[in-house]
Design a protein around this motif. Structure first.
Motif, PDB file in Angstrom:
ATOM      1  N   SER A 117       0.815  -1.217   0.000  1.00  0.00           N
ATOM      2  CA  SER A 117       0.000   0.000   0.000  1.00  0.00           C
ATOM      3  C   SER A 117       0.848   1.266   0.000  1.00  0.00           C
ATOM      4  CB  SER A 117      -0.936   0.012   1.216  1.00  0.00           C
ATOM      5  OG  SER A 117      -0.180   0.052   2.420  1.00  0.00           O
ATOM      6  N   GLY A 118       2.165   1.120   0.187  1.00  0.00           N
ATOM      7  CA  GLY A 118       3.037   2.283   0.210  1.00  0.00           C
ATOM      8  C   GLY A 118       3.331   2.786  -1.193  1.00  0.00           C
TER       9      GLY A 118
ATOM     10  N   SER B 298       4.732   9.407   0.935  1.00  0.00           N
ATOM     11  CA  SER B 298       4.392   9.941   2.256  1.00  0.00           C
ATOM     12  C   SER B 298       5.573   9.751   3.188  1.00  0.00           C
ATOM     13  CB  SER B 298       3.164   9.237   2.838  1.00  0.00           C
ATOM     14  OG  SER B 298       3.469   7.888   3.162  1.00  0.00           O
ATOM     15  N   ASP B 299       5.575  10.518   4.278  1.00  0.00           N
ATOM     16  CA  ASP B 299       6.636  10.365   5.264  1.00  0.00           C
ATOM     17  C   ASP B 299       6.553   9.010   5.943  1.00  0.00           C
ATOM     18  OD1 ASP B 299       8.896  11.514   6.663  1.00  0.00           O
ATOM     19  OD2 ASP B 299       7.605  11.563   8.435  1.00  0.00           O
ATOM     20  N   ALA B 300       5.336   8.488   6.120  1.00  0.00           N
ATOM     21  CA  ALA B 300       5.177   7.169   6.731  1.00  0.00           C
ATOM     22  C   ALA B 300       5.828   6.096   5.867  1.00  0.00           C
ATOM     23  CB  ALA B 300       3.692   6.866   6.927  1.00  0.00           C
ATOM     24  N   THR B 301       5.643   6.179   4.553  1.00  0.00           N
ATOM     25  CA  THR B 301       6.277   5.223   3.645  1.00  0.00           C
ATOM     26  C   THR B 301       7.787   5.358   3.690  1.00  0.00           C
ATOM     27  OG1 THR B 301       4.365   5.232   2.167  1.00  0.00           O
ATOM     28  CG2 THR B 301       6.452   4.487   1.239  1.00  0.00           C
ATOM     29  N   ARG B 302       8.257   6.581   3.758  1.00  0.00           N
ATOM     30  CA  ARG B 302       9.700   6.800   3.817  1.00  0.00           C
ATOM     31  C   ARG B 302      10.291   6.217   5.099  1.00  0.00           C
ATOM     32  NH1 ARG B 302      12.384  12.793   3.655  1.00  0.00           N
ATOM     33  NH2 ARG B 302      10.853  13.090   5.316  1.00  0.00           N
TER      34      ARG B 302
ATOM     35  N   ALA C 171      13.382   1.963   7.953  1.00  0.00           N
ATOM     36  CA  ALA C 171      13.483   0.974   9.028  1.00  0.00           C
ATOM     37  C   ALA C 171      13.760  -0.419   8.465  1.00  0.00           C
ATOM     38  CB  ALA C 171      12.202   0.970   9.853  1.00  0.00           C
ATOM     39  N   ARG C 172      13.126  -0.731   7.357  1.00  0.00           N
ATOM     40  CA  ARG C 172      13.322  -2.049   6.738  1.00  0.00           C
ATOM     41  C   ARG C 172      14.703  -2.163   6.105  1.00  0.00           C
ATOM     42  NH1 ARG C 172      11.117  -4.030   1.494  1.00  0.00           N
ATOM     43  NH2 ARG C 172      11.172  -6.315   1.578  1.00  0.00           N
TER      44      ARG C 172
END
Length: 260
Positions: free
Chosen positions: A195-196, A222-226, A231-232
């Motif tokens: 969904s990213g 989005s910043d959340a996707t970034r 992190a991954r």
């Protein structure tokens, strides 16, 4: 990088509107540019550095982008998409970057010729005191898409993040290692959050960039996707392979798509 003379010319045509000696009435027109039918189908990506003047504001920039889109439509320019990038790092070189993706080099050349003949002078008046052109700062590339997530569908008005990496090979590495890395990276990226909104491409400079062997661009919707991607990536095997392959300087920009 192109010569300072060429860089200055393109900058003036795009956002300052200072024209070369050419015929034409230099007023906006609905007569579209004519692109010769030549075997030239590779897109061209241009980055134009700009400084802001005393009359600059976010509202004024939005208005200018809308005006610019009308001019692109009236001229029939083959600009596939356009973005505005704001640096997230301190720099004295520019305040923003105006990005244009042309359908081809032929379309780009025809577009600039038409702009110079019909729109440059009027555009100069529109941007006076708002956007200023440095003497150099136009860079063109051939873009090569690597991977895009299923949700990667940015449209005009969307905000996103651009992360550029300007890299040199470490000892013993070259483009063959890059190709092998991208195969593994694409598989790794495809196993991420579906969904990213994420995609990356490599940029092939039209003129040599000293000490630069690879230009890589990550795009996050989005910043959340970034943050999830970072992190991954952190501590992964692929990060180790990347760090062994290249040494890079990275630059982040908040970005807005102004044409799609």
């Amino acid at each position: 990088m192109r010569s300072a003379l060429t860089a200055l010319l393109v900058l003036c045509l795009l956002l300052a509107g200072i024209q070369r000696a050419a015929s034409g009435d230099n007023q906006p027109t609905d007569t579209p540019a004519t692109t010769p039918a030549l075997p030239d189908a590779d897109p061209v990506l241009e980055y134009v550095w700009l400084s802001t003047g005393d009359g600059f504001s976010d509202t004024k920039l939005t208005d200018l982008a809308a005006d610019w889109n009308l001019r692109v439509d009236a001229g029939g320019y083959e600009i596939i998409t356009a973005n505005i990038l704001m640096p997230q790092f301190p720099t004295d070189d520019f305040d923003l970057v105006w990005v244009l993706l042309w359908s081809s080099q032929t379309a780009r050349d025809a577009g600039w010729d038409h702009w110079n003949a019909h729109q440059a002078e009027d555009w100069q008046a529109s941007v006076a005191g708002v956007l200023q052109s440095p003497p150099t700062g136009v860079y063109s590339f051939s873009p090569h898409w690597g991977y895009t997530s299923p949700a990667f569908k940015l449209k005009a008005g969307d905000s996103f993040f651009s992360q550029f990496y300007f890299c040199g090979w470490r000892d013993g590495n070259d483009a063959s290692q890059q190709a092998a890395f991208q195969v593994r990276y694409n598989e790794w990226a495809s196993n991420g959050e579906p969904s990213g909104t994420y995609g990356y491409l490599t940029l092939e400079p039209h003129s040599a960039l000293p000490s630069i062997d690879l230009v890589w661009l990550d795009i996050f919707g989005s910043d959340a996707t970034r943050q999830a991607g970072a992190a991954r990536w952190q501590g992964s095997e692929l990060q180790s392979v990347w760090n062994t392959m290249v040494s890079c300087d990275s630059y982040s920009f908040s970005s807005t798509k102004i044409r799609s």
